[in-house]
Design an enzyme around this catalytic site. Structure first.
Site, PDB file in Angstrom:
ATOM      1  CG  ASP A 155      45.373  32.727  44.929  1.00  0.00           C
ATOM      2  OD1 ASP A 155      44.970  33.290  43.905  1.00  0.00           O
ATOM      3  OD2 ASP A 155      44.841  31.701  45.399  1.00  0.00           O
ATOM      4  CG  ASP A 186      38.661  33.040  45.212  1.00  0.00           C
ATOM      5  OD1 ASP A 186      37.489  33.061  45.614  1.00  0.00           O
ATOM      6  OD2 ASP A 186      39.112  33.848  44.377  1.00  0.00           O
ATOM      7  CG  ASP A 246      44.853  28.026  47.213  1.00  0.00           C
ATOM      8  OD1 ASP A 246      45.045  28.907  46.344  1.00  0.00           O
ATOM      9  OD2 ASP A 246      43.775  27.429  47.348  1.00  0.00           O
TER      10      ASP A 246
END
Length: 229
Positions: free
Chosen positions: A13, A15, A177
């Site tokens: 991922d 950000d 995240d």
């Protein structure tokens, strides 16, 4: 699942997983709140919403005003576009790879292991960010919402990334995240790693997302990944 399969690629991922973009979002939100004479959320509150996307950060800024509005409401869309425009103007003032992940990327490249990104960030922003950080040419694949009909947590972006890399999803790790990252990775058959150092809201527990592994620091992520490849 981890440790039983040959790994050919690592997908991240963007950000909150590979790149710490929160400082630039904090700066932009402060500018926007000042412009609209609106109280600014705390830095911590902003960091917690980054992985949820632009709409979530706009709602964080103008929660009371937008409380009963749909995401498609004209005012909501106008605020979102203003936010994205401000962000694009200076997209990489303070954004950086999380500490230690430059070493991990170097090591993967030295081992001939491809790495790429599957993100819900719009392509025009993701490409500019990677270019500013000199990562664009190193990234083997970039899949954004523009490229698919269904975004994460749907597995479609994961399948597309593997198709572009010509690998089987079972030979890939996905690192994220947010719970939707893990859901998308699992649905595609990938190994999944949840990172506790990302932008996680207080009532979320990465250990409850069903990931194959959970790591708390970038260094721990690096040791885990390099131990597998």
């Amino acid at each position: 699942m981890i440790g039983t399969t040959k790994l050919n690629a690592i997908l991240f991922d963007l950000d909150g997983t590979l790149i710490d973009t929160a400082p630039d979002f904090i700066r932009v939100i402060k500018l926007m709140c000042a412009k609209h004479n609106h109280p600014c959320p705390t830095d911590t509150a902003i960091r917690e919403q980054v992985s949820a996307g632009a709409r979530a950060m706009v709602r964080l800024m103008f929660g009371d005003e937008l409380a009963n509005m749909a995401d498609t409401d004209e005012r909501m869309l106008a605020y979102r576009q203003e936010f994205l425009d401000l962000y694009e103007q200076d997209i990489c003032v303070d954004s950086r790879l999380f500490d230690g992940l430059d070493v991990l990327l170097d090591a993967l490249e030295n081992k001939g292991v491809a790495w790429g990104i599957v993100t819900n960030k719009p392509r025009y922003l993701a490409e500019q960010l990677l270019d500013k950080l000199d990562l664009a040419k190193r990234c083997a694949v970039l899949v954004c919402p523009d490229d698919v009909a269904n975004t994460k947590p749907d597995p479609e972006p994961m399948f597309l990334a593997c198709q572009k890399l010509d690998i089987d999803p079972q030979n890939c790790i996905y690192v994220g995240d947010h719970i939707r990252d893990i859901q998308a990775g699992r649905a595609s058959g990938m190994m999944t790693v949840a990172v506790g150092f990302g932008y996680i809201v207080p009532d979320e527990n990465p250990h409850e997302w069903g990931a194959d592994k959970v790591v708390d620091t970038p260094d721990e992520l690096g040791r885990l990944v390099l131990g597998l490849v």
